[in-house]
Motif scaffolding. Structure first.
Motif, short mmCIF file in Angstrom:
data_model
loop_
_atom_site.label_atom_id
_atom_site.label_comp_id
_atom_site.label_asym_id
_atom_site.label_seq_id
_atom_site.Cartn_x
_atom_site.Cartn_y
_atom_site.Cartn_z
N THR A 21 0.92 -1.19 0.03
CA THR A 21 -0.10 0.00 0.06
C THR A 21 0.93 1.37 0.02
O THR A 21 0.59 2.14 -0.76
CB THR A 21 -1.00 -0.05 1.26
OG1 THR A 21 -1.92 -0.99 1.07
CG2 THR A 21 -1.70 1.16 1.24
N ILE A 22 1.96 1.30 0.76
CA ILE A 22 2.63 2.31 0.98
C ILE A 22 3.42 2.65 -0.44
O ILE A 22 3.56 3.85 -0.82
CB ILE A 22 3.83 2.17 2.07
CG1 ILE A 22 3.23 2.23 3.33
CG2 ILE A 22 4.92 3.13 1.87
CD1 ILE A 22 3.87 1.85 4.53
N ILE A 23 4.02 1.67 -1.03
CA ILE A 23 4.90 2.05 -2.37
C ILE A 23 3.69 2.13 -3.43
O ILE A 23 4.16 3.10 -4.32
CB ILE A 23 5.61 0.57 -2.53
CG1 ILE A 23 6.74 0.48 -1.45
CG2 ILE A 23 6.42 0.85 -3.92
CD1 ILE A 23 7.45 1.52 -1.15
N ARG A 24 2.62 1.34 -3.52
CA ARG A 24 1.80 1.55 -4.38
C ARG A 24 1.18 3.19 -4.59
O ARG A 24 1.24 3.73 -5.58
CB ARG A 24 0.59 0.80 -4.42
CG ARG A 24 -0.58 0.92 -5.37
CD ARG A 24 -1.48 -0.04 -5.36
NE ARG A 24 -2.62 0.18 -6.35
CZ ARG A 24 -3.63 -0.39 -6.50
NH1 ARG A 24 -4.23 -1.44 -5.53
NH2 ARG A 24 -4.63 -0.36 -7.50
N HIS A 25 1.00 3.72 -3.41
CA HIS A 25 0.22 4.83 -3.55
C HIS A 25 1.32 6.19 -3.18
O HIS A 25 1.24 7.32 -2.92
CB HIS A 25 -0.77 4.98 -2.49
CG HIS A 25 -1.81 4.20 -2.76
ND1 HIS A 25 -2.85 4.61 -3.39
CD2 HIS A 25 -2.03 3.01 -2.44
CE1 HIS A 25 -3.73 3.62 -3.69
NE2 HIS A 25 -3.29 2.48 -3.12
N GLY A 26 2.45 5.79 -3.03
CA GLY A 26 3.73 6.80 -2.93
C GLY A 26 3.51 7.24 -1.39
O GLY A 26 4.10 8.49 -1.49
N ILE A 27 3.02 6.85 -0.39
CA ILE A 27 2.72 7.38 0.74
C ILE A 27 4.33 7.84 1.46
O ILE A 27 4.22 8.75 2.19
CB ILE A 27 2.12 6.28 1.72
CG1 ILE A 27 0.56 6.29 1.34
CG2 ILE A 27 2.27 6.96 3.09
CD1 ILE A 27 -0.12 5.16 1.86
N ASP A 28 5.18 6.79 1.20
CA ASP A 28 6.39 7.30 1.67
C ASP A 28 7.23 8.51 1.29
O ASP A 28 8.07 9.24 1.75
CB ASP A 28 7.58 6.08 1.68
CG ASP A 28 7.78 5.76 0.12
OD1 ASP A 28 6.85 5.89 -0.60
OD2 ASP A 28 8.74 5.13 -0.20
#
Length: 381
Positions: free
Chosen positions: A40-47
Motif C-alpha cells: 500500500t505504501i509503495i503503490r500510493h507513494g505514501i513514503d
C-alpha cells in the motif's frame, strides 16, 4: 503520475498529511510490520508524501518471504515423492529453494496442486485414500487458525492420509528480535491489523514499555496507513510509548476467542527460523503432541537437507529493514519476478516485488505534502 486525488478520501488524506507535517520536528523511523502495508505504501507513494523527517522501514511481515529455505527444501523433497499429493497456495510455487521450486517439481512429474483453502487439501485426501496429501501451512497468526481447524477436522473425521507441513510464525517475538538487534533504527511500529484481529493486542504493551516504542495497530488502506503514521508521530514527539488501536473497526483487545482456543488446542509455541534473519526464540508454532501424527516433517522424516542461498541475494537485509530493495545490486537485473533470487521478489507481499511492480527502481526526490494542492506522490505509472 500518481496524485493524492486518487485516494479514497483525498480531503481526509490532505488533513492527515498536513497534521503529520505540522507535528514532526525531528527525524523518526517507523517500521510497518506487514508486507500488505508495504505494498500500500509503495503503490500510493505514501513514503514520498510524508515529511523528509519521517522514514518508513519495511519489516519482515511477508509470510512467504520469511519461510526458511530449509522448510522450502523439505517441501520440495516431500512433493517429489510419487505417493504424495502436495497442496499449497499459489504464491509458494515460485519461491526458490536450493536450485529449484515447486513449479519445477511439478514439471518433473510431482503431483503439486494449488488450493484455495486447507480444507480443499483435506477433501483431496478423502477422495484419494491411497495417496498421502500434504498441505503447506505457512503464515502469521492470520492463517494459523484455519490450518489448525483443518488438522482438528482430520483427526475428528479419522482421515489418516492428511498431514501439514508447518511453517507458522508469530509477530511479537519478531518485534522483540528487531528491537534487540544492534543495527536497529526503528523508533515505532505500525502493527498489522489482521494479526491483531485474531490475537488481540495483549502481547504488545509489554513490548512498547520495555523498548519505549509506540506501537500503533493499523489497517491496510492508504488512509489507515496515514492515520497510523500520524498517531505514531504524535507519540514520538511527546515522548510516549503506548499501544494505540487505530483499527478498532476490526480489532478488539481480546482478539478472536474461538480462533485462540483452536490455536491453543492444535499448536504449541516453538523456536522458529526466519529466512534471511535466523532463529527467533518462541516465534513460531508446531503441532502439539496430541496432533503430532499429522505433522508432515514427523511423518516423512526428511533429512540430509543442505541449503544454499544465492550469494547475490540480499533479501535478508531487506527483511530486517537494513536496506531498501533497490539498494541490492541484483535488484531488477539478476533478480526479477520472472527469475527471482529470493522470496521477497516472488511474494505478492514482498518488498522487492512491490518496488519492482511499482517501478521503484531507484529513489528519486518527489514533492512533499503541505498545504498546497495538488500533491504529487511518486513518479510511477
Amino acid at each position: 503520475m500518481k496524485y493524492i486525488e486518487e485516494f479514497q478520501d483525498p480531503e481526509l488524506a490532505r488533513r492527515l498529511l498536513d497534521d503529520i507535517h505540522a507535528t514532526v520536528t525531528r527525524p523518526w523511523a517507523l517500521m510497518e510490520v506487514c508486507g500488505g502495508q508495504t505494498h500500500t505504501i509503495i503503490r500510493h507513494g505514501i513514503d514520498q508524501l510524508l515529511p523528509d523527517l519521517v522514514e518508513l522501514i519495511h519489516g519482515p511481515g511477508c509470510p512467504v518471504c520469511v519461510t526458511p529455505l530449509e522448510v522450502i527444501d523439505k517441501a520440495l523433497e516431500i512433493a517429489s515423492r510419487p505417493e504424495v499429493i502436495f497442496c499449497s497456495f499459489g504464491d509458494m510455487l515460485r519461491v526458490p529453494g536450493t536450485g529449484r521450486d515447486l513449479f519445477q517439481v511439478r514439471s518433473e512429474g510431482g503431483d503439486v496442486r494449488v488450493v484455495y483453502s486447507p480444507l480443499d487439501a483435506l477433501n483431496i485426501a478423502q477422495q484419494n485414500p491411497r495417496r498421502e496429501v500434504v498441505f503447506f501451512g505457512i503464515g502469521f497468526e492470520t492463517t494459523a487458525p484455519p490450518n489448525a481447524m483443518t488438522v482438528y477436522q482430520a483427526k475428528k473425521l479419522g482421515i489418516p492420509n492428511f498431514s501439514l507441513l508447518v511453517s507458522h510464525v508469530r509477530v511479537p517475538p519478531a518485534i522483540e528480535a528487531i528491537m534487540r538487534s544492534p543495527s536497529c533504527r526503528v523508533q515505532g511500529f505500525l502493527a498489522a491489523g489482521h494479526v491483531c484481529s485474531v490475537m488481540g493486542t495483549g502481547e504488545y504493551p509489554e513490548l512498547a514499555e520495555r523498548h519505549r516504542v509506540p506501537i500503533v495497530v493499523t489497517g491496510f488502506e492508504p488512509l489507515d496507513i496515514l492515520e497510523g503514521v500520524r498517531r505514531a508521530v504524535y507519540q514520538l514527539e511527546r515522548g510516549e510509548h503506548t499501544v494505540d488501536n487505530a483499527y478498532a473497526r476490526a480489532v478488539r483487545p481480546e482478539g478472536n476467542p474461538a480462533a485462540l482456543a483452536m490455536l491453543r488446542d492444535v499448536f504449541e509455541v516453538t523456536d522458529r527460523a526466519w529466512r534471511g534473519i535466523g532463529t527467533i526464540p518462541d516465534s513460531g508454532w508446531r503441532l502439539s503432541d496430541r496432533y503430532r501424527e499429522y505433522d508432515a516433517e514427523h511423518r516423512f522424516q526428511v533429512s540430509g537437507i543442505n541449503t544454499r542461498e544465492p550469494a547475490a541475494c540480499r533479501s535478508g537485509e531487506v527483511l530486517q529493514g537494513l536496506i531498501k530493495p533497490h539498494e541490492c545490486e541484483a535488484f531488477g537485473t539478476l533478480c526479477t519476478p520472472r527469475s527471482p533470487l529470493g522470496a521477497t521478489m516472488v511474494s505478492s507481499e514482498g518488498a522487492c516485488a512491490a518496488y519492482y511492480l511499482y517501478r521503484r527502481l531507484e529513489l528519486t526526490p518527489a514533492p512533499k505534502a503541505g498545504t498546497a494542492a495538488p500533491l504529487e506522490a511518486s513518479p510511477v505509472v
